[in-house]
Design a protein around this motif. Sequence first.
Motif, PDB file in Angstrom:
ATOM      1  N   THR A 192      46.777  30.456  44.426  1.00  0.00           N
ATOM      2  CA  THR A 192      47.731  31.022  43.480  1.00  0.00           C
ATOM      3  C   THR A 192      47.721  30.263  42.162  1.00  0.00           C
ATOM      4  O   THR A 192      47.799  29.044  42.145  1.00  0.00           O
ATOM      5  CB  THR A 192      49.148  30.983  44.082  1.00  0.00           C
ATOM      6  OG1 THR A 192      49.113  31.647  45.343  1.00  0.00           O
ATOM      7  CG2 THR A 192      50.151  31.673  43.181  1.00  0.00           C
ATOM      8  N   GLY A 193      47.579  31.001  41.052  1.00  0.00           N
ATOM      9  CA  GLY A 193      47.588  30.420  39.719  1.00  0.00           C
ATOM     10  C   GLY A 193      46.238  29.975  39.219  1.00  0.00           C
ATOM     11  O   GLY A 193      46.087  29.644  38.041  1.00  0.00           O
ATOM     12  N   THR A 204      45.890  39.699  41.189  1.00  0.00           N
ATOM     13  CA  THR A 204      45.545  38.921  40.004  1.00  0.00           C
ATOM     14  C   THR A 204      46.444  39.310  38.838  1.00  0.00           C
ATOM     15  O   THR A 204      47.124  40.332  38.885  1.00  0.00           O
ATOM     16  CB  THR A 204      44.079  39.139  39.571  1.00  0.00           C
ATOM     17  OG1 THR A 204      43.917  40.497  39.142  1.00  0.00           O
ATOM     18  CG2 THR A 204      43.109  38.831  40.693  1.00  0.00           C
ATOM     19  N   TYR A 205      46.419  38.502  37.795  1.00  0.00           N
ATOM     20  CA  TYR A 205      47.106  38.829  36.545  1.00  0.00           C
ATOM     21  C   TYR A 205      46.340  38.204  35.393  1.00  0.00           C
ATOM     22  O   TYR A 205      45.568  37.257  35.578  1.00  0.00           O
ATOM     23  CB  TYR A 205      48.559  38.347  36.569  1.00  0.00           C
ATOM     24  CG  TYR A 205      48.733  36.845  36.620  1.00  0.00           C
ATOM     25  CD1 TYR A 205      48.718  36.162  37.843  1.00  0.00           C
ATOM     26  CD2 TYR A 205      48.920  36.099  35.466  1.00  0.00           C
ATOM     27  CE1 TYR A 205      48.867  34.793  37.902  1.00  0.00           C
ATOM     28  CE2 TYR A 205      49.075  34.721  35.525  1.00  0.00           C
ATOM     29  CZ  TYR A 205      49.049  34.070  36.753  1.00  0.00           C
ATOM     30  OH  TYR A 205      49.196  32.713  36.804  1.00  0.00           O
ATOM     31  N   SER A 233      46.326  36.274  31.691  1.00  0.00           N
ATOM     32  CA  SER A 233      47.116  35.406  30.831  1.00  0.00           C
ATOM     33  C   SER A 233      46.163  34.596  29.961  1.00  0.00           C
ATOM     34  O   SER A 233      45.239  33.961  30.483  1.00  0.00           O
ATOM     35  CB  SER A 233      48.000  34.484  31.680  1.00  0.00           C
ATOM     36  OG  SER A 233      48.709  33.589  30.856  1.00  0.00           O
ATOM     37  N   HIS A 262      43.918  35.258  36.461  1.00  0.00           N
ATOM     38  CA  HIS A 262      44.386  34.241  37.393  1.00  0.00           C
ATOM     39  C   HIS A 262      44.734  34.897  38.724  1.00  0.00           C
ATOM     40  O   HIS A 262      45.106  36.069  38.776  1.00  0.00           O
ATOM     41  CB  HIS A 262      45.651  33.548  36.851  1.00  0.00           C
ATOM     42  CG  HIS A 262      45.426  32.823  35.570  1.00  0.00           C
ATOM     43  ND1 HIS A 262      45.190  31.478  35.503  1.00  0.00           N
ATOM     44  CD2 HIS A 262      45.410  33.270  34.287  1.00  0.00           C
ATOM     45  CE1 HIS A 262      45.042  31.124  34.248  1.00  0.00           C
ATOM     46  NE2 HIS A 262      45.167  32.192  33.483  1.00  0.00           N
ATOM     47  N   SER A 267      47.155  35.681  41.728  1.00  0.00           N
ATOM     48  CA  SER A 267      48.598  35.708  41.958  1.00  0.00           C
ATOM     49  C   SER A 267      48.929  35.429  43.426  1.00  0.00           C
ATOM     50  O   SER A 267      50.087  35.377  43.798  1.00  0.00           O
ATOM     51  CB  SER A 267      49.210  37.041  41.522  1.00  0.00           C
ATOM     52  OG  SER A 267      48.673  38.102  42.262  1.00  0.00           O
ATOM     53  N   GLN A 296      56.216  35.736  36.860  1.00  0.00           N
ATOM     54  CA  GLN A 296      55.526  35.221  38.042  1.00  0.00           C
ATOM     55  C   GLN A 296      56.335  35.339  39.320  1.00  0.00           C
ATOM     56  O   GLN A 296      55.823  35.121  40.408  1.00  0.00           O
ATOM     57  CB  GLN A 296      55.110  33.775  37.828  1.00  0.00           C
ATOM     58  CG  GLN A 296      56.267  32.813  37.657  1.00  0.00           C
ATOM     59  CD  GLN A 296      55.797  31.411  37.325  1.00  0.00           C
ATOM     60  OE1 GLN A 296      54.623  31.194  37.070  1.00  0.00           O
ATOM     61  NE2 GLN A 296      56.709  30.469  37.331  1.00  0.00           N
ATOM     62  N   TYR A 349      58.484  41.702  40.239  1.00  0.00           N
ATOM     63  CA  TYR A 349      57.950  42.923  39.640  1.00  0.00           C
ATOM     64  C   TYR A 349      59.102  43.640  38.954  1.00  0.00           C
ATOM     65  O   TYR A 349      60.238  43.588  39.429  1.00  0.00           O
ATOM     66  CB  TYR A 349      57.369  43.836  40.718  1.00  0.00           C
ATOM     67  CG  TYR A 349      56.129  43.293  41.382  1.00  0.00           C
ATOM     68  CD1 TYR A 349      54.873  43.584  40.884  1.00  0.00           C
ATOM     69  CD2 TYR A 349      56.223  42.497  42.517  1.00  0.00           C
ATOM     70  CE1 TYR A 349      53.730  43.092  41.495  1.00  0.00           C
ATOM     71  CE2 TYR A 349      55.084  41.992  43.136  1.00  0.00           C
ATOM     72  CZ  TYR A 349      53.843  42.295  42.614  1.00  0.00           C
ATOM     73  OH  TYR A 349      52.720  41.804  43.219  1.00  0.00           O
TER      74      TYR A 349
END
Length: 197
Positions: free
Chosen positions: A11-12, A27-28, A30, A35, A37, A146, A149
């Motif tokens: 994570t991260g 994922t996300y 940034s 990255h 999630s 983070q 939602y």
Amino acid sequence: MSTAPPSLAITGQPLAPTSAYIPGPGTYASHDQIHASLSGYTTTIPSSSESNSLPILSVVTGEEESGEGNVVPSEGNIVLGRVVRISPKQAVVNILVVGDVACREEFQGIIRQQDIRLTQTSHTKIYSSFRPNDIIRAQIISLGDQYSYYLSTARNDLGVVFAMCEESGEMMYPVSYEEMRCPKTGVVEERKCAKPV
């Protein structure tokens, strides 16, 4: 510098640049990086030969690799959740089901005051729309921060689907888009009701 993502992710962890992949479930994006999630295995879905789009990079848990795992909510999914807390500006929801798949892992969502209805958003009150322990149907509109939602009930088919009467503890039924009635006591309580599907 190679753009191939690592096979395992925590994570991260930064996985790859957004110039090489499109972030997918788990994922996300940034600061021009994708990255993880959640912790798990990275997977890529190649772009179709018909378009020049980038491949999709996702992270799945080990159980998902075997087809038995947890689903990861993503933008646009319809979810079922339980309202756990309300405040004047938002309702906090534990997401229980994504699409037709029950979640093994707990995900948290937030319904903000402006995301309850399409119209009269400034006059909508959280307490008139939801109560703790209500089961709601909502749509994920954003991956949020983070921790949570962002959810919306601003459609006729979204809102409270199950609610218990505060006086009798009986399951209530909707009598309009804004009210539910207890069959035992006849008490009417305000809710943002979902149209039955």
